[in-house]
Design an enzyme around this catalytic site. Structure first.
Site, PDB file in Angstrom:
ATOM      1  N   GLY A  10     -15.031  -4.275  63.062  1.00  0.00           N
ATOM      2  CA  GLY A  10     -14.816  -2.837  62.523  1.00  0.00           C
ATOM      3  C   GLY A  10     -16.039  -2.290  62.340  1.00  0.00           C
ATOM      4  CB  ILE A  12     -17.884  -1.086  57.246  1.00  0.00           C
ATOM      5  CG1 ILE A  12     -17.559   0.532  56.932  1.00  0.00           C
ATOM      6  CG2 ILE A  12     -18.846  -1.552  56.123  1.00  0.00           C
ATOM      7  CD1 ILE A  12     -16.834   1.028  55.645  1.00  0.00           C
ATOM      8  N   GLY A  36     -10.633  -2.443  64.988  1.00  0.00           N
ATOM      9  CA  GLY A  36     -12.041  -2.865  65.537  1.00  0.00           C
ATOM     10  C   GLY A  36     -12.132  -3.118  66.873  1.00  0.00           C
ATOM     11  CG  LEU A  76     -15.127  -5.007  55.002  1.00  0.00           C
ATOM     12  CD1 LEU A  76     -15.588  -6.102  54.284  1.00  0.00           C
ATOM     13  CD2 LEU A  76     -16.305  -4.364  55.910  1.00  0.00           C
ATOM     14  CB  THR A  95      -2.247  -4.334  57.419  1.00  0.00           C
ATOM     15  OG1 THR A  95      -1.473  -4.086  58.526  1.00  0.00           O
ATOM     16  CG2 THR A  95      -3.516  -4.819  57.855  1.00  0.00           C
ATOM     17  CE1 TYR A 149      -6.312   2.282  53.123  1.00  0.00           C
ATOM     18  CE2 TYR A 149      -7.275   4.341  52.603  1.00  0.00           C
ATOM     19  CZ  TYR A 149      -7.388   3.144  53.101  1.00  0.00           C
ATOM     20  OH  TYR A 149      -8.724   2.484  53.153  1.00  0.00           O
ATOM     21  CE  LYS A 153      -7.748  -1.311  51.616  1.00  0.00           C
ATOM     22  NZ  LYS A 153      -8.588  -2.553  51.640  1.00  0.00           N
TER      23      LYS A 153
END
Ligand code: UDP
Length: 335
Positions: A10, A12, A36, A76, A95, A149, A153
């Site tokens: 990806g 980062i 990615g 990540l 995911t 989202y 997280k």
């Protein structure tokens, strides 16, 4: 040192992999190429200390082997980008939560050090800036996909802290604010690569809402440096850290600056949120990190200014466009 980077192809992740290779570390990545790309790792693919697996972290056996082999795990791999979240909420939630569960469960077996990347989205609709790590999180309703989202997280964060408290797995959480730099794609909605592409190709620059919403952008190299230091710092364990910049800019100012720096003739146009995303979409007006906690621990201060960030993205996209059309970018677009 051996490091595992999930989501290593990806934007980062690939910069983080590169930085560890530069330090002489052995780098293993696992990436399912959902967001990615191989392009991101093309320049390091043949490096003797680099091994990549095109697979998902949900491949339990492979992830188990890699976690076992490595000293540090950077997690990540995640569904990212507001557009993706609004369009594919099931994928986002599953995911983000499943991947983290698997990584933490495997790391727990040998108490491997894990850095979990979270996001400034978790602060949600909070309207008092700057955001501190111990502030309350203010979520919108479950009927609005955007908040899934943030919530997924936040669950990852709870889980990482729980693994530290209950099972003594050394976990660290990094809440990343808007991160930008070469290789970031505008495909998933990110504003700077989008604006730069629009400016360079002469398309309209699309400001969502009235453009008065603001963000603070950080260059990926500052972020990567902070991630490495956090992953290695003994006192970071069990803690949450903001990583970002305090240089605030409105989205309209950003559009104007990009137009100026590219010398573009593009028009700046305003698109209502309902059209840009979905009916009833809620945006955050301001998003500014309080950086005192990370500054105190590792002396973190971002080095790269907004103009330098914009110039690096412009440079990257100009060469990409030139490659696509097989000629140098038109003179009108020279900086
Ligand atoms: N945005 C915009 N035009 C675009 C893409 C994004 O005006 O083409 C706005 C978006 O509505 C938000 C800000 O730019 O207010 C930053 O968006 P991004 O998706 O990059 O990150 P976010 O901060 O929303 O996670």
């Amino acid at each position: 040192m051996k490091v595992l980077i999930t989501g290593g192809a990806g934007f980062i992740g690939s910069h983080l992999a590169e930085r560890h290779l530069d330090r002489g570390d052995e780098v293993y990545i696992i990436d399912d190429l959902s967001t990615g790309t191989i392009e991101n790792i093309r320049h390091i693919k043949t490096h003797p200390n680099f091994t990549y697996y095109i697979d998902t972290v949900n491949n339990y056996r492979l992830t188990a082997e890699l976690v076992d082999l490595c000293d540090v795990i950077y997690h990540l791999a995640a569904a990212v980008g507001v557009r993706l979240i609004v369009e594919s909420p099931v994928r986002t939630i599953e995911t983000n939560i499943r991947g983290t569960e698997i990584v933490l469960e495997l790391a727990a077996k040998k108490r491997k050090r894990v850095l979990i990347t979270s996001t400034s989205e978790v602060y949600g609709k909070r309207n008092q800036v700057p955001f501190r790590e111990d502030d309350d999180l203010v979520m919108g309703p479950t009927s609005k996909a955007r908040w899934s989202y943030a919530c997924s997280k936040a669950i990852d964060e709870f889980l990482a802290i729980a693994y530290w408290k209950e099972k003594r797995v050394p976990t660290v959480i990094a809440r990343l604010f808007n991160t930008v730099g070469p290789r970031q794609t505008g495909r998933y909605g990110m504003v700077i690569p989008n604006f730069v592409r629009q400016a360079l190709t002469g398309e309209d620059i699309t400001v969502f809402g009235d453009g008065s919403q603001s963000r603070c952008f950080t260059h990926v190299s500052d972020v990567v440096e902070a991630l490495i230091q956090l992953a290695e710092h003994p006192q970071a364990v069990g803690e949450v850290y903001n990583i970002g910049s305090s240089q605030e800019v409105t989205i309209l100012e950003l559009a104007e600056r990009i137009k100026q720096l590219t010398g573009s003739n593009s028009r700046i146009v305003f698109i209502p949120y309902d059209k840009a995303y979905e009916q009833g979409f809620e945006d955050m007006l301001r998003r500014v990190p309080d950086l005192s906690k990370i500054h105190k621990l590792i002396g973190y201060t971002p080095k790269i200014t907004l103009d330098e960030i914009l110039l690096s993205v412009i440079e990257h996209q100009r060469s990409k466009i030139a490659k696509q059309i097989g000629t140098p970018a038109p003179a009108a677009f020279q900086i």
